[in-house]
Write a protein that holds these residues in place. Structure first.
Motif, mmCIF file in Angstrom:
data_model
loop_
_atom_site.group_PDB
_atom_site.id
_atom_site.type_symbol
_atom_site.label_atom_id
_atom_site.label_comp_id
_atom_site.label_asym_id
_atom_site.label_seq_id
_atom_site.Cartn_x
_atom_site.Cartn_y
_atom_site.Cartn_z
ATOM 1 N N GLY A 243 -7.430 -24.160 -7.703
ATOM 2 C CA GLY A 243 -8.828 -24.505 -7.923
ATOM 3 C C GLY A 243 -9.137 -24.929 -9.347
ATOM 4 N N ILE A 244 -8.185 -25.642 -9.967
ATOM 5 C CA ILE A 244 -8.380 -26.083 -11.344
ATOM 6 C C ILE A 244 -9.283 -27.312 -11.354
ATOM 7 C CG2 ILE A 244 -7.263 -26.814 -13.469
ATOM 8 C CD1 ILE A 244 -6.630 -23.959 -12.567
ATOM 9 N N THR A 245 -10.469 -27.171 -11.921
ATOM 10 C CA THR A 245 -11.408 -28.289 -11.994
ATOM 11 C C THR A 245 -10.996 -29.266 -13.083
ATOM 12 O OG1 THR A 245 -12.808 -27.170 -13.606
ATOM 13 C CG2 THR A 245 -13.282 -26.756 -11.263
ATOM 14 N N VAL A 246 -11.636 -30.420 -13.094
ATOM 15 C CA VAL A 246 -11.371 -31.399 -14.154
ATOM 16 C C VAL A 246 -11.694 -30.793 -15.518
ATOM 17 C CG1 VAL A 246 -12.116 -33.611 -15.132
ATOM 18 C CG2 VAL A 246 -11.696 -33.417 -12.677
ATOM 19 N N GLY A 247 -12.784 -30.029 -15.594
ATOM 20 C CA GLY A 247 -13.145 -29.408 -16.862
ATOM 21 C C GLY A 247 -12.103 -28.418 -17.345
ATOM 22 N N LYS A 248 -11.575 -27.605 -16.427
ATOM 23 C CA LYS A 248 -10.547 -26.633 -16.798
ATOM 24 C C LYS A 248 -9.263 -27.334 -17.226
ATOM 25 C CE LYS A 248 -12.193 -22.887 -13.784
ATOM 26 N NZ LYS A 248 -11.875 -22.062 -12.586
ATOM 27 N N LEU A 249 -8.900 -28.400 -16.510
ATOM 28 C CA LEU A 249 -7.693 -29.132 -16.863
ATOM 29 C C LEU A 249 -7.852 -29.810 -18.219
ATOM 30 C CD1 LEU A 249 -4.882 -30.122 -16.180
ATOM 31 C CD2 LEU A 249 -5.894 -31.960 -14.805
ATOM 32 N N TYR A 250 -9.037 -30.318 -18.491
ATOM 33 C CA TYR A 250 -9.305 -30.934 -19.793
ATOM 34 C C TYR A 250 -9.095 -29.913 -20.910
ATOM 35 C CZ TYR A 250 -11.865 -33.476 -23.474
ATOM 36 O OH TYR A 250 -12.223 -34.109 -24.632
ATOM 37 N N LYS A 251 -9.562 -28.692 -20.694
ATOM 38 C CA LYS A 251 -9.366 -27.643 -21.701
ATOM 39 C C LYS A 251 -7.884 -27.344 -21.884
ATOM 40 C CE LYS A 251 -10.722 -24.273 -24.461
ATOM 41 N NZ LYS A 251 -9.438 -23.621 -24.747
ATOM 42 N N LEU A 252 -7.123 -27.306 -20.795
ATOM 43 C CA LEU A 252 -5.680 -27.084 -20.904
ATOM 44 C C LEU A 252 -5.003 -28.203 -21.689
ATOM 45 C CD1 LEU A 252 -4.742 -25.812 -17.315
ATOM 46 C CD2 LEU A 252 -4.634 -24.507 -19.455
ATOM 47 N N LEU A 253 -5.420 -29.434 -21.446
ATOM 48 C CA LEU A 253 -4.838 -30.564 -22.170
ATOM 49 C C LEU A 253 -5.193 -30.494 -23.647
ATOM 50 C CD1 LEU A 253 -5.371 -33.539 -19.673
ATOM 51 C CD2 LEU A 253 -3.290 -32.220 -20.090
ATOM 52 N N GLN A 254 -6.405 -30.083 -23.950
ATOM 53 C CA GLN A 254 -6.785 -29.905 -25.352
ATOM 54 C C GLN A 254 -5.924 -28.836 -26.014
ATOM 55 O OE1 GLN A 254 -11.069 -29.148 -24.885
ATOM 56 N NE2 GLN A 254 -11.451 -31.029 -26.039
ATOM 57 N N ASP A 255 -5.675 -27.754 -25.297
ATOM 58 C CA ASP A 255 -4.821 -26.692 -25.830
ATOM 59 C C ASP A 255 -3.404 -27.210 -26.055
ATOM 60 O OD1 ASP A 255 -6.973 -24.983 -25.697
ATOM 61 O OD2 ASP A 255 -6.335 -24.009 -23.838
ATOM 62 N N TYR A 256 -2.931 -28.024 -25.117
ATOM 63 C CA TYR A 256 -1.585 -28.583 -25.263
ATOM 64 C C TYR A 256 -1.513 -29.482 -26.494
ATOM 65 C CZ TYR A 256 2.791 -30.955 -24.074
ATOM 66 O OH TYR A 256 4.068 -31.454 -24.100
ATOM 67 N N CYS A 257 -2.549 -30.299 -26.704
ATOM 68 C CA CYS A 257 -2.584 -31.182 -27.875
ATOM 69 C C CYS A 257 -2.568 -30.371 -29.174
ATOM 70 C CB CYS A 257 -3.830 -32.067 -27.837
ATOM 71 S SG CYS A 257 -3.800 -33.345 -26.551
ATOM 72 N N GLY A 258 -3.128 -29.136 -29.124
ATOM 73 C CA GLY A 258 -3.166 -28.297 -30.309
ATOM 74 C C GLY A 258 -1.797 -27.843 -30.778
ATOM 75 N N GLN A 259 -0.769 -28.020 -29.925
ATOM 76 C CA GLN A 259 0.596 -27.644 -30.310
ATOM 77 C C GLN A 259 1.225 -28.630 -31.279
ATOM 78 O OE1 GLN A 259 2.970 -25.500 -26.912
ATOM 79 N NE2 GLN A 259 2.259 -27.474 -26.173
ATOM 80 N N PHE A 260 0.647 -29.828 -31.348
ATOM 81 C CA PHE A 260 1.273 -30.895 -32.118
ATOM 82 C C PHE A 260 0.739 -30.917 -33.541
ATOM 83 C CE2 PHE A 260 2.016 -32.059 -27.809
ATOM 84 C CZ PHE A 260 3.207 -32.762 -27.803
ATOM 85 N N SER A 261 1.655 -30.957 -34.481
ATOM 86 C CA SER A 261 1.321 -31.107 -35.895
ATOM 87 C C SER A 261 2.478 -31.843 -36.554
ATOM 88 C CB SER A 261 1.111 -29.738 -36.550
ATOM 89 O OG SER A 261 2.342 -29.040 -36.639
ATOM 90 N N PRO A 262 2.256 -32.394 -37.745
ATOM 91 C CA PRO A 262 3.335 -33.157 -38.397
ATOM 92 C C PRO A 262 4.633 -32.385 -38.569
ATOM 93 C CG PRO A 262 1.243 -33.514 -39.517
ATOM 94 C CD PRO A 262 1.020 -32.419 -38.514
ATOM 95 N N HIS A 263 4.545 -31.051 -38.648
ATOM 96 C CA HIS A 263 5.746 -30.260 -38.926
ATOM 97 C C HIS A 263 6.150 -29.372 -37.747
ATOM 98 C CE1 HIS A 263 5.223 -31.563 -43.051
ATOM 99 N NE2 HIS A 263 3.996 -31.063 -43.053
ATOM 100 N N SER A 264 5.525 -29.557 -36.602
ATOM 101 C CA SER A 264 5.836 -28.705 -35.464
ATOM 102 C C SER A 264 7.150 -29.112 -34.814
ATOM 103 C CB SER A 264 4.710 -28.768 -34.423
ATOM 104 O OG SER A 264 4.603 -30.064 -33.877
ATOM 105 N N HIS A 265 7.802 -28.149 -34.183
ATOM 106 C CA HIS A 265 8.992 -28.449 -33.415
ATOM 107 C C HIS A 265 8.566 -29.103 -32.095
ATOM 108 C CE1 HIS A 265 11.529 -26.296 -36.203
ATOM 109 N NE2 HIS A 265 10.728 -25.238 -36.121
ATOM 110 N N LYS A 266 9.522 -29.600 -31.362
ATOM 111 C CA LYS A 266 9.198 -30.263 -30.100
ATOM 112 C C LYS A 266 8.572 -29.261 -29.142
ATOM 113 C CE LYS A 266 11.166 -33.047 -26.379
ATOM 114 N NZ LYS A 266 12.403 -33.636 -25.807
#
Length: 233
Positions: A191-214
């Motif tokens: 029952g993952i809504t578009v809004g909930k999935l959007y939040k998950l994608l935002q959280d996933y994007c938060g993992q990326f930084s210039p010095h982060s590992h893969k």
């Protein structure tokens, strides 16, 4: 179905030059599309171009360096009251990333979602039962370096908000087809809504930084965020 043109922000891309990828090939098969270059400005982030009624004249094979013209095509698609073929194409331009990691920012995620929704949104005066499904695939995932997993979710989300069915063509990639079916089934089951999935994608994007590992894979991140593992699917 509404057929997606993986467009350049300058409509037609390199069709009159040396380009031979998805958009250019489509413009060569339906040469009436080329006329759009005469009066279409550079597409803004909140714009798409819909073209109705073009006819296909050719059969081809291959892609890019392997492209070949095979012969003429007889288009027997029915016509509407205006004598146009029942064919509607929407041009939406994905962002191009020199570094694929650039696509995992919240601003770029939002931009791609908005662009897909602009293209998929139907006429609000048309009943939902009369709005055709969307035919698409790996939008912006070739020379533009898009992540097919992310782009598939973005298009699923835009189609859901636009209240349209979506047919995703993987062009023979069975592994990708199975993967998309599994993640779609998981999202619906939980029952993952578009809004909930959007939040998950935002959280996933938060993992990326210039010095982060893969970071871990996108679908694995979604599964683990919901307490699931790949072995359970």
């Amino acid at each position: 179905m509404l057929q997606v043109d993986f467009a350049s922000k300058f409509i037609g891309g390199g069709v009159l030059g040396r380009g031979l990828v998805q958009e250019e090939i489509r413009f060569l098969m339906n040469p009436e599309l080329i006329v759009a270059r005469l009066f279409t400005e550079k597409l803004a982030d909140n714009e798409c171009l819909k073209i109705t009624g073009t006819q296909r004249y050719s059969v081809c094979s291959g892609y890019s360096d392997t492209f070949e013209w095979q012969g003429p095509h007889v288009d027997d698609t029915k016509r509407d009251l205006w004598k146009r073929r029942y064919c509607q194409i929407v041009a939406i331009d994905a962002l191009s990333f020199k570094d694929p990691r650039e696509q995992y920012t919240r601003d770029n995620l939002k931009r791609e979602l908005n662009k897909a929704y602009v293209g998929f949104r139907g006429d609000p005066n048309t009943p939902a039962d009369y709005i055709p499904a969307i035919a698409t695939g790996n939008w912006g995932c070739g020379a533009f370096n898009g992540d097919p997993k992310l782009k598939a979710l973005i298009q699923m989300m835009a189609a859901a908000v636009a209240q349209r069915d979506l047919a995703y063509f993987t062009f023979g990639n069975k592994e990708q087809a199975e993967e998309l079916q599994k993640i779609h089934h998981l999202l619906r089951k939980k029952g993952i809504t578009v809004g909930k999935l959007y939040k998950l994608l935002q959280d996933y994007c938060g993992q990326f930084s210039p010095h982060s590992h893969k970071p871990q894979g996108l679908y694995d991140f979604i599964r683990e965020a919901k307490g699931l593992h790949s072995s359970q699917l």
